[in-house]
Design an enzyme around this catalytic site. Sequence first.
Site, PDB file in Angstrom:
ATOM      1  N   GLN A  27      43.127  51.675  36.664  1.00 22.66           N
ATOM      2  CA  GLN A  27      44.435  51.012  36.579  1.00 22.66           C
ATOM      3  C   GLN A  27      45.147  51.288  35.255  1.00 22.66           C
ATOM      4  O   GLN A  27      46.350  51.558  35.233  1.00 22.66           O
ATOM      5  CB  GLN A  27      44.339  49.514  36.872  1.00 22.66           C
ATOM      6  CG  GLN A  27      43.270  48.741  36.149  1.00 22.66           C
ATOM      7  CD  GLN A  27      43.325  47.237  36.444  1.00 22.66           C
ATOM      8  OE1 GLN A  27      44.280  46.736  37.036  1.00 22.66           O
ATOM      9  NE2 GLN A  27      42.312  46.499  36.019  1.00 22.66           N
ATOM     10  N   TYR A  66      27.151  43.563  31.066  1.00 16.94           N
ATOM     11  CA  TYR A  66      28.383  44.358  31.003  1.00 16.94           C
ATOM     12  C   TYR A  66      28.888  44.378  29.549  1.00 16.94           C
ATOM     13  O   TYR A  66      29.174  45.437  28.988  1.00 16.94           O
ATOM     14  CB  TYR A  66      29.447  43.774  31.947  1.00 16.94           C
ATOM     15  CG  TYR A  66      30.841  44.251  31.624  1.00 16.94           C
ATOM     16  CD1 TYR A  66      31.252  45.545  31.950  1.00 16.94           C
ATOM     17  CD2 TYR A  66      31.756  43.417  30.952  1.00 16.94           C
ATOM     18  CE1 TYR A  66      32.533  45.991  31.624  1.00 16.94           C
ATOM     19  CE2 TYR A  66      33.032  43.855  30.631  1.00 16.94           C
ATOM     20  CZ  TYR A  66      33.410  45.142  30.959  1.00 16.94           C
ATOM     21  OH  TYR A  66      34.664  45.580  30.623  1.00 16.94           O
TER      22      TYR A  66
HETATM   23  N1  LIG Z   1      39.569  45.593  34.261  1.00 15.56           N
HETATM   24  C1  LIG Z   1      39.480  44.681  33.301  1.00 15.56           C
HETATM   25  O1  LIG Z   1      39.690  43.483  33.530  1.00 15.56           O
HETATM   26  C2  LIG Z   1      39.159  45.081  31.889  1.00 15.56           C
HETATM   27  C3  LIG Z   1      38.929  46.390  31.514  1.00 15.56           C
HETATM   28  N2  LIG Z   1      38.596  46.679  30.203  1.00 15.56           N
HETATM   29  C4  LIG Z   1      38.364  48.068  29.790  1.00 15.56           C
HETATM   30  O2  LIG Z   1      39.615  48.753  29.804  1.00 15.56           O
HETATM   31  C5  LIG Z   1      39.403  50.114  30.195  1.00 15.56           C
HETATM   32  C6  LIG Z   1      40.250  50.443  31.421  1.00 15.56           C
HETATM   33  O3  LIG Z   1      39.866  49.551  32.471  1.00 15.56           O
HETATM   34  P1  LIG Z   1      40.478  49.632  33.937  1.00 15.56           P
HETATM   35  O4  LIG Z   1      41.675  50.474  33.956  1.00 15.56           O
HETATM   36  O5  LIG Z   1      40.528  48.247  34.459  1.00 15.56           O
HETATM   37  O6  LIG Z   1      39.297  50.412  34.683  1.00 15.56           O
HETATM   38  P2  LIG Z   1      39.136  50.780  36.228  1.00 15.56           P
HETATM   39  O7  LIG Z   1      37.880  50.135  36.706  1.00 15.56           O
HETATM   40  O8  LIG Z   1      40.403  50.562  36.946  1.00 15.56           O
HETATM   41  O9  LIG Z   1      38.921  52.345  36.114  1.00 15.56           O
HETATM   42  C7  LIG Z   1      37.784  52.928  35.591  1.00 15.56           C
HETATM   43  C8  LIG Z   1      37.719  54.322  36.122  1.00 15.56           C
HETATM   44  O10 LIG Z   1      36.589  54.965  35.544  1.00 15.56           O
HETATM   45  C9  LIG Z   1      36.010  55.769  36.547  1.00 15.56           C
HETATM   46  N3  LIG Z   1      34.626  56.077  36.217  1.00 15.56           N
HETATM   47  C10 LIG Z   1      33.520  55.335  36.461  1.00 15.56           C
HETATM   48  N4  LIG Z   1      32.429  55.981  36.020  1.00 15.56           N
HETATM   49  C11 LIG Z   1      32.849  57.153  35.486  1.00 15.56           C
HETATM   50  C12 LIG Z   1      32.197  58.259  34.877  1.00 15.56           C
HETATM   51  N5  LIG Z   1      30.874  58.287  34.722  1.00 15.56           N
HETATM   52  N6  LIG Z   1      32.954  59.300  34.435  1.00 15.56           N
HETATM   53  C13 LIG Z   1      34.289  59.294  34.605  1.00 15.56           C
HETATM   54  N7  LIG Z   1      34.968  58.287  35.177  1.00 15.56           N
HETATM   55  C14 LIG Z   1      34.248  57.225  35.606  1.00 15.56           C
HETATM   56  C15 LIG Z   1      36.171  54.962  37.819  1.00 15.56           C
HETATM   57  O11 LIG Z   1      36.050  55.815  38.932  1.00 15.56           O
HETATM   58  P3  LIG Z   1      35.475  55.240  40.322  1.00 15.56           P
HETATM   59  O12 LIG Z   1      36.419  54.159  40.743  1.00 15.56           O
HETATM   60  O13 LIG Z   1      35.494  56.440  41.199  1.00 15.56           O
HETATM   61  O14 LIG Z   1      34.115  54.717  40.010  1.00 15.56           O
HETATM   62  C16 LIG Z   1      37.569  54.418  37.649  1.00 15.56           C
HETATM   63  O15 LIG Z   1      38.533  55.278  38.183  1.00 15.56           O
HETATM   64  C17 LIG Z   1      37.896  50.262  30.413  1.00 15.56           C
HETATM   65  O16 LIG Z   1      37.287  50.690  29.227  1.00 15.56           O
HETATM   66  C18 LIG Z   1      37.463  48.822  30.715  1.00 15.56           C
HETATM   67  O17 LIG Z   1      36.097  48.586  30.447  1.00 15.56           O
HETATM   68  C19 LIG Z   1      38.471  45.715  29.249  1.00 15.56           C
HETATM   69  C20 LIG Z   1      38.726  44.420  29.555  1.00 15.56           C
HETATM   70  C21 LIG Z   1      39.108  43.992  30.893  1.00 15.56           C
HETATM   71  C1  LIG Z   2      35.769  33.843  43.929  1.00 17.75           C
HETATM   72  C2  LIG Z   2      36.261  33.008  42.800  1.00 17.75           C
HETATM   73  C3  LIG Z   2      35.845  33.250  41.525  1.00 17.75           C
HETATM   74  N1  LIG Z   2      36.292  32.483  40.485  1.00 17.75           N
HETATM   75  C4  LIG Z   2      35.834  32.712  39.118  1.00 17.75           C
HETATM   76  C5  LIG Z   2      34.366  33.110  39.058  1.00 17.75           C
HETATM   77  C6  LIG Z   2      34.266  34.050  37.898  1.00 17.75           C
HETATM   78  O1  LIG Z   2      33.475  33.437  36.883  1.00 17.75           O
HETATM   79  C7  LIG Z   2      35.688  34.221  37.423  1.00 17.75           C
HETATM   80  C8  LIG Z   2      35.973  35.628  36.942  1.00 17.75           C
HETATM   81  O2  LIG Z   2      36.619  36.404  37.891  1.00 17.75           O
HETATM   82  P1  LIG Z   2      36.408  37.950  38.019  1.00 17.75           P
HETATM   83  O3  LIG Z   2      35.034  38.242  38.491  1.00 17.75           O
HETATM   84  O4  LIG Z   2      37.566  38.441  38.799  1.00 17.75           O
HETATM   85  O5  LIG Z   2      36.617  38.436  36.571  1.00 17.75           O
HETATM   86  P2  LIG Z   2      35.775  39.476  35.747  1.00 17.75           P
HETATM   87  O6  LIG Z   2      35.434  40.616  36.618  1.00 17.75           O
HETATM   88  O7  LIG Z   2      34.699  38.791  35.006  1.00 17.75           O
HETATM   89  O8  LIG Z   2      36.900  39.923  34.733  1.00 17.75           O
HETATM   90  C9  LIG Z   2      36.499  40.603  33.579  1.00 17.75           C
HETATM   91  O9  LIG Z   2      36.339  41.965  33.900  1.00 17.75           O
HETATM   92  C10 LIG Z   2      35.830  42.745  32.845  1.00 17.75           C
HETATM   93  C11 LIG Z   2      35.841  44.201  33.308  1.00 17.75           C
HETATM   94  C12 LIG Z   2      36.433  42.485  31.533  1.00 17.75           C
HETATM   95  O10 LIG Z   2      36.277  43.287  30.619  1.00 17.75           O
HETATM   96  C13 LIG Z   2      37.054  41.145  31.251  1.00 17.75           C
HETATM   97  O11 LIG Z   2      38.103  41.204  30.306  1.00 17.75           O
HETATM   98  C14 LIG Z   2      37.526  40.442  32.493  1.00 17.75           C
HETATM   99  O12 LIG Z   2      38.759  40.960  32.953  1.00 17.75           O
HETATM  100  O13 LIG Z   2      36.526  33.784  38.498  1.00 17.75           O
HETATM  101  C15 LIG Z   2      37.178  31.437  40.695  1.00 17.75           C
HETATM  102  O14 LIG Z   2      37.584  30.718  39.756  1.00 17.75           O
HETATM  103  N2  LIG Z   2      37.602  31.182  41.975  1.00 17.75           N
HETATM  104  C16 LIG Z   2      37.173  31.917  43.048  1.00 17.75           C
HETATM  105  O15 LIG Z   2      37.580  31.636  44.212  1.00 17.75           O
END
Ligand SMILES: NC(=O)C1=CN([C@@H]2O[C@H](COP(=O)(O)OP(=O)(O)OC[C@H]3O[C@@H](n4cnc5c(N)ncnc54)[C@H](OP(=O)(O)O)[C@@H]3O)[C@@H](O)[C@H]2O)C=CC1
Ligand SMILES: Cc1cn([C@H]2C[C@H](O)[C@@H](COP(=O)(O)OP(=O)(O)O[C@H]3O[C@@H](C)C(=O)[C@@H](O)[C@H]3O)O2)c(=O)[nH]c1=O
Length: 285
Positions: free
Chosen positions: A11, A125
């Site tokens: 994303q 994670y």
């Molecule tokens: N989403 C969130 O809420 C948060 C994200 N972040 C961090 O921000 C950054 C961007 O996150 P976001 O855009 O949400 O990530 P996404 O999960 O949307 O995208 C990650 C991408 O990495 C790809 N990927 C997985 N494994 C590999 C690999 N070995 N080599 C190359 N590509 C790979 C995935 O491909 P595929 O789908 O095919 O597996 C996917 O397209 C990341 O570092 C994430 O950890 C931090 C905080 C919150």
């Molecule tokens: C199914 C459900 C879950 N929850 C709660 C349970 C859970 O503890 C909480 C978190 O939701 P998610 O699992 O969507 O969020 P989560 O995947 O933990 O989100 C995190 O992702 C990673 C990649 C990050 O790096 C973080 O910044 C953060 O964005 O939501 C509700 O409150 N209501 C519901 O109906």
Amino acid sequence: MKILLTGANGQLAQDIWLLAQKKGWEVMAFTRQVLDISNFKQVKEAITTIKPDIVINCAAYNYVDKAEKEWEQALLVNGIGPRNLATICERQAISLVHFSTDYVFDGHKSTPYTIADLPSPLNKYGATKLQGEIEVSHLTNRYYLIRVSWVFGLRGKTEVNFIKKLLLWSKDRDQLHIVTDQISSPSYTEDVAKAVLDLIQTGRFGLYHITNSGYCSRYQWAEWVLKKIDWSGKLFPARSKDFPNSVLRPAFSALDTFPLKNILGHELPSWQEATERFLKQWFSL
Ligand SMILES: NC(=O)C1=CN([C@@H]2O[C@H](COP(=O)(O)OP(=O)(O)OC[C@H]3O[C@@H](n4cnc5c(N)ncnc54)[C@H](OP(=O)(O)O)[C@@H]3O)[C@@H](O)[C@H]2O)C=CC1
Ligand SMILES: Cc1cn([C@H]2C[C@H](O)[C@@H](COP(=O)(O)OP(=O)(O)O[C@H]3O[C@@H](C)C(=O)[C@@H](O)[C@H]3O)O2)c(=O)[nH]c1=O
């Protein structure tokens, strides 16, 4: 500017890609299928062939619950991948942008975490993302290490985007229970992408926190969205312990973005403004 972008289907990657192209920059974008960052040979080949000015690593393993069991897989992507990228970037004098998370913190503070606060992850994670931070900061000097939190964007997978999940749940449920005891700063990919591209033009390497301004609980965020879309169901406050199958998440992991404002000259829009923009764009797609 020539960018090598990894994890290109993600994303955040999608918005960085779009914005960089709008600026007229050359973007060589690699999905996981073409470039697996955990594969040192592939990383070396791609970077040495393309010779970008900067590598932007958006590849990550983001499944917080599954990472407890699949921690080796998570560590390969979140720890070893950044190690490979940093090693080659350093050898070639290429800058590296890498993203980390608020989940490196334990959430015991009651004020936003600054770049000077020490990480102490609660779950696997978070531990793998912290390993990625360590690898990057130890292996190269030319890094922008950027923590973001609660990332939401228009493109990419629903599983990693709380608002997309909420919109899905709201379609077929008339009651939702959302946790009040998880608080952080939502980060809209459109705003993060802009800030990242501005930042990399400054040459000011280092550790950053980039999120939308302000913070909220998951409940407050959900309440705000459900009101905007005129959802007719009933929303109830819940606690994290009501979801016993979920791993521990930080209770308070809002991020303080200092000194970003001093460097870019502005802060990011508020989470409310960003979420409203997201919703308008989402429903007009
Ligand atoms: N989403 C969130 O809420 C948060 C994200 N972040 C961090 O921000 C950054 C961007 O996150 P976001 O855009 O949400 O990530 P996404 O999960 O949307 O995208 C990650 C991408 O990495 C790809 N990927 C997985 N494994 C590999 C690999 N070995 N080599 C190359 N590509 C790979 C995935 O491909 P595929 O789908 O095919 O597996 C996917 O397209 C990341 O570092 C994430 O950890 C931090 C905080 C919150
Ligand atoms: C199914 C459900 C879950 N929850 C709660 C349970 C859970 O503890 C909480 C978190 O939701 P998610 O699992 O969507 O969020 P989560 O995947 O933990 O989100 C995190 O992702 C990673 C990649 C990050 O790096 C973080 O910044 C953060 O964005 O939501 C509700 O409150 N209501 C519901 O109906």
